[in-house]
Design a protein around this motif. Structure first.
Motif, PDB file in Angstrom:
ATOM      1  N   ALA A  39       0.831  -1.210   0.000  1.00 35.00           N
ATOM      2  CA  ALA A  39       0.000   0.000   0.000  1.00 35.00           C
ATOM      3  C   ALA A  39       0.864   1.258   0.000  1.00 35.00           C
ATOM      4  N   ASN A  40       1.887   1.276   0.823  1.00 41.52           N
ATOM      5  CA  ASN A  40       2.731   2.468   0.922  1.00 41.52           C
ATOM      6  C   ASN A  40       3.518   2.722  -0.365  1.00 41.52           C
ATOM      7  N   LEU A  41       4.019   1.668  -0.997  1.00 43.58           N
ATOM      8  CA  LEU A  41       4.757   1.857  -2.248  1.00 43.58           C
ATOM      9  C   LEU A  41       3.829   2.303  -3.378  1.00 43.58           C
ATOM     10  N   ILE A  42       2.633   1.755  -3.439  1.00 45.42           N
ATOM     11  CA  ILE A  42       1.661   2.200  -4.440  1.00 45.42           C
ATOM     12  C   ILE A  42       1.343   3.685  -4.224  1.00 45.42           C
ATOM     13  N   GLY A  43       1.121   4.050  -2.976  1.00 46.03           N
ATOM     14  CA  GLY A  43       0.825   5.448  -2.659  1.00 46.03           C
ATOM     15  C   GLY A  43       1.969   6.383  -3.000  1.00 46.03           C
ATOM     16  N   CYS A  44       3.198   5.934  -2.764  1.00 48.97           N
ATOM     17  CA  CYS A  44       4.370   6.752  -3.102  1.00 48.97           C
ATOM     18  C   CYS A  44       4.451   7.014  -4.593  1.00 48.97           C
ATOM     19  N   GLY A  65      -5.362  13.335  -3.178  1.00 48.27           N
ATOM     20  CA  GLY A  65      -4.065  13.227  -2.504  1.00 48.27           C
ATOM     21  C   GLY A  65      -4.193  13.076  -0.998  1.00 48.27           C
ATOM     22  N   THR A  66      -4.917  13.995  -0.376  1.00 45.13           N
ATOM     23  CA  THR A  66      -5.068  13.953   1.081  1.00 45.13           C
ATOM     24  C   THR A  66      -6.067  12.886   1.502  1.00 45.13           C
ATOM     25  N   GLY A  67      -7.195  12.820   0.792  1.00 43.75           N
ATOM     26  CA  GLY A  67      -8.241  11.874   1.163  1.00 43.75           C
ATOM     27  C   GLY A  67      -7.901  10.442   0.827  1.00 43.75           C
ATOM     28  N   VAL A  68      -7.866  10.125  -0.463  1.00 51.05           N
ATOM     29  CA  VAL A  68      -7.695   8.731  -0.891  1.00 51.05           C
ATOM     30  C   VAL A  68      -6.290   8.224  -0.563  1.00 51.05           C
ATOM     31  N   ILE A  69      -5.269   8.891  -1.086  1.00 50.21           N
ATOM     32  CA  ILE A  69      -3.906   8.382  -0.908  1.00 50.21           C
ATOM     33  C   ILE A  69      -3.438   8.545   0.534  1.00 50.21           C
ATOM     34  N   GLY A  70      -3.847   9.637   1.173  1.00 44.17           N
ATOM     35  CA  GLY A  70      -3.463   9.851   2.569  1.00 44.17           C
ATOM     36  C   GLY A  70      -3.989   8.773   3.504  1.00 44.17           C
ATOM     37  N   SER A  71      -5.186   8.284   3.238  1.00 45.41           N
ATOM     38  CA  SER A  71      -5.731   7.221   4.097  1.00 45.41           C
ATOM     39  C   SER A  71      -5.330   5.830   3.617  1.00 45.41           C
ATOM     40  N   PHE A  72      -4.925   5.726   2.366  1.00 49.51           N
ATOM     41  CA  PHE A  72      -4.480   4.446   1.817  1.00 49.51           C
ATOM     42  C   PHE A  72      -3.099   4.074   2.358  1.00 49.51           C
ATOM     43  N   THR A  73      -2.246   5.073   2.502  1.00 51.22           N
ATOM     44  CA  THR A  73      -0.899   4.853   3.026  1.00 51.22           C
ATOM     45  C   THR A  73      -0.868   5.257   4.494  1.00 51.22           C
ATOM     46  N   THR A  74       0.142   4.778   5.205  1.00 54.36           N
ATOM     47  CA  THR A  74       0.221   5.167   6.603  1.00 54.36           C
ATOM     48  C   THR A  74       1.633   5.022   7.146  1.00 54.36           C
ATOM     49  N   LEU A 103      13.845   3.385   0.495  1.00 55.25           N
ATOM     50  CA  LEU A 103      14.411   3.519  -0.852  1.00 55.25           C
ATOM     51  C   LEU A 103      13.360   3.281  -1.936  1.00 55.25           C
ATOM     52  N   GLY A 104      12.508   2.291  -1.714  1.00 57.56           N
ATOM     53  CA  GLY A 104      11.452   2.016  -2.683  1.00 57.56           C
ATOM     54  C   GLY A 104      10.450   3.157  -2.763  1.00 57.56           C
ATOM     55  N   GLY A 105      10.065   3.691  -1.609  1.00 58.52           N
ATOM     56  CA  GLY A 105       9.105   4.798  -1.593  1.00 58.52           C
ATOM     57  C   GLY A 105       9.646   6.036  -2.276  1.00 58.52           C
ATOM     58  N   ILE A 106      10.853   6.424  -1.921  1.00 62.65           N
ATOM     59  CA  ILE A 106      11.457   7.603  -2.549  1.00 62.65           C
ATOM     60  C   ILE A 106      11.723   7.332  -4.026  1.00 62.65           C
ATOM     61  N   GLY A 107      12.198   6.142  -4.341  1.00 66.87           N
ATOM     62  CA  GLY A 107      12.471   5.792  -5.731  1.00 66.87           C
ATOM     63  C   GLY A 107      11.220   5.813  -6.593  1.00 66.87           C
ATOM     64  N   SER A 109       8.414   7.433  -5.945  1.00 68.30           N
ATOM     65  CA  SER A 109       7.960   8.822  -6.028  1.00 68.30           C
ATOM     66  C   SER A 109       8.775   9.588  -7.061  1.00 68.30           C
ATOM     67  N   ALA A 110      10.088   9.385  -7.054  1.00 67.66           N
ATOM     68  CA  ALA A 110      10.956  10.063  -8.023  1.00 67.66           C
ATOM     69  C   ALA A 110      10.632   9.616  -9.446  1.00 67.66           C
ATOM     70  N   LEU A 111      10.409   8.323  -9.625  1.00 62.65           N
ATOM     71  CA  LEU A 111      10.063   7.795 -10.943  1.00 62.65           C
ATOM     72  C   LEU A 111       8.758   8.397 -11.447  1.00 62.65           C
ATOM     73  N   SER A 112       7.743   8.414 -10.618  1.00 58.31           N
ATOM     74  CA  SER A 112       6.449   8.974 -10.977  1.00 58.31           C
ATOM     75  C   SER A 112       6.566  10.469 -11.258  1.00 58.31           C
ATOM     76  N   TYR A 113       7.287  11.161 -10.405  1.00 60.74           N
ATOM     77  CA  TYR A 113       7.484  12.600 -10.577  1.00 60.74           C
ATOM     78  C   TYR A 113       8.163  12.891 -11.912  1.00 60.74           C
TER      79      TYR A 113
END
Length: 125
Positions: A39-44, A65-74, A103-107, A109-113
């Motif tokens: 869940a956290n990696l998908i959200g990132c 962002g705040t609603g769906v993804i914010g509650s999906f990740t934690t 590393l996966g989360g930041i990676g 996020s960077a890839l998506s960005y």
């Protein structure tokens, strides 16, 4: 903040929490928190994508962002599960979970960005 935005964020939160629960049900994990990690990696990956979508109302981005993804990740679940791994003596799993999350989360996020920046500039990528 307008009432419409508050309601949208609350509804998004219900959607995100429900999606997170579906992942928890589908990914049964013993000893390693695969469901939270997933869940956290998908959200990132999704958050930069949503925030950089062109021509989307900023309030809709907040709702998603705040609603769906914010509650999906934690982060709190990540923190508690990390402590539980340490306290149960699963040091290897703790470091694995910690490093993949970080590393996966930041990676991701960077890839998506980067993907969205290129897409928004008209470059196929």
């Amino acid at each position: 903040m307008p009432a419409k935005l508050w309601i949208g964020i609350a509804v998004g939160g219900g959607i995100g929490a429900s999606l997170r629960y579906i992942i928890i049900v589908l990914i049964v994990s013993e000893g390693f928190p695969f469901a939270s990690l997933t869940a956290n990696l998908i959200g990132c990956f999704l958050l930069p994508y949503i925030l950089l979508l062109p021509n989307v109302d900023p309030d809709v981005k907040k709702m998603i962002g705040t609603g769906v993804i914010g509650s999906f990740t934690t982060f709190s679940t990540f923190s508690v599960e990390s402590i539980e791994l340490l306290q149960s003596g699963q040091i290897f799993f703790f470091f694995t979970y910690f490093m993949i999350s970080l590393l996966g989360g930041i990676g991701l996020s960077a890839l998506s960005y980067r993907w969205m920046v290129m897409r928004n500039r008209g470059v196929q990528g």
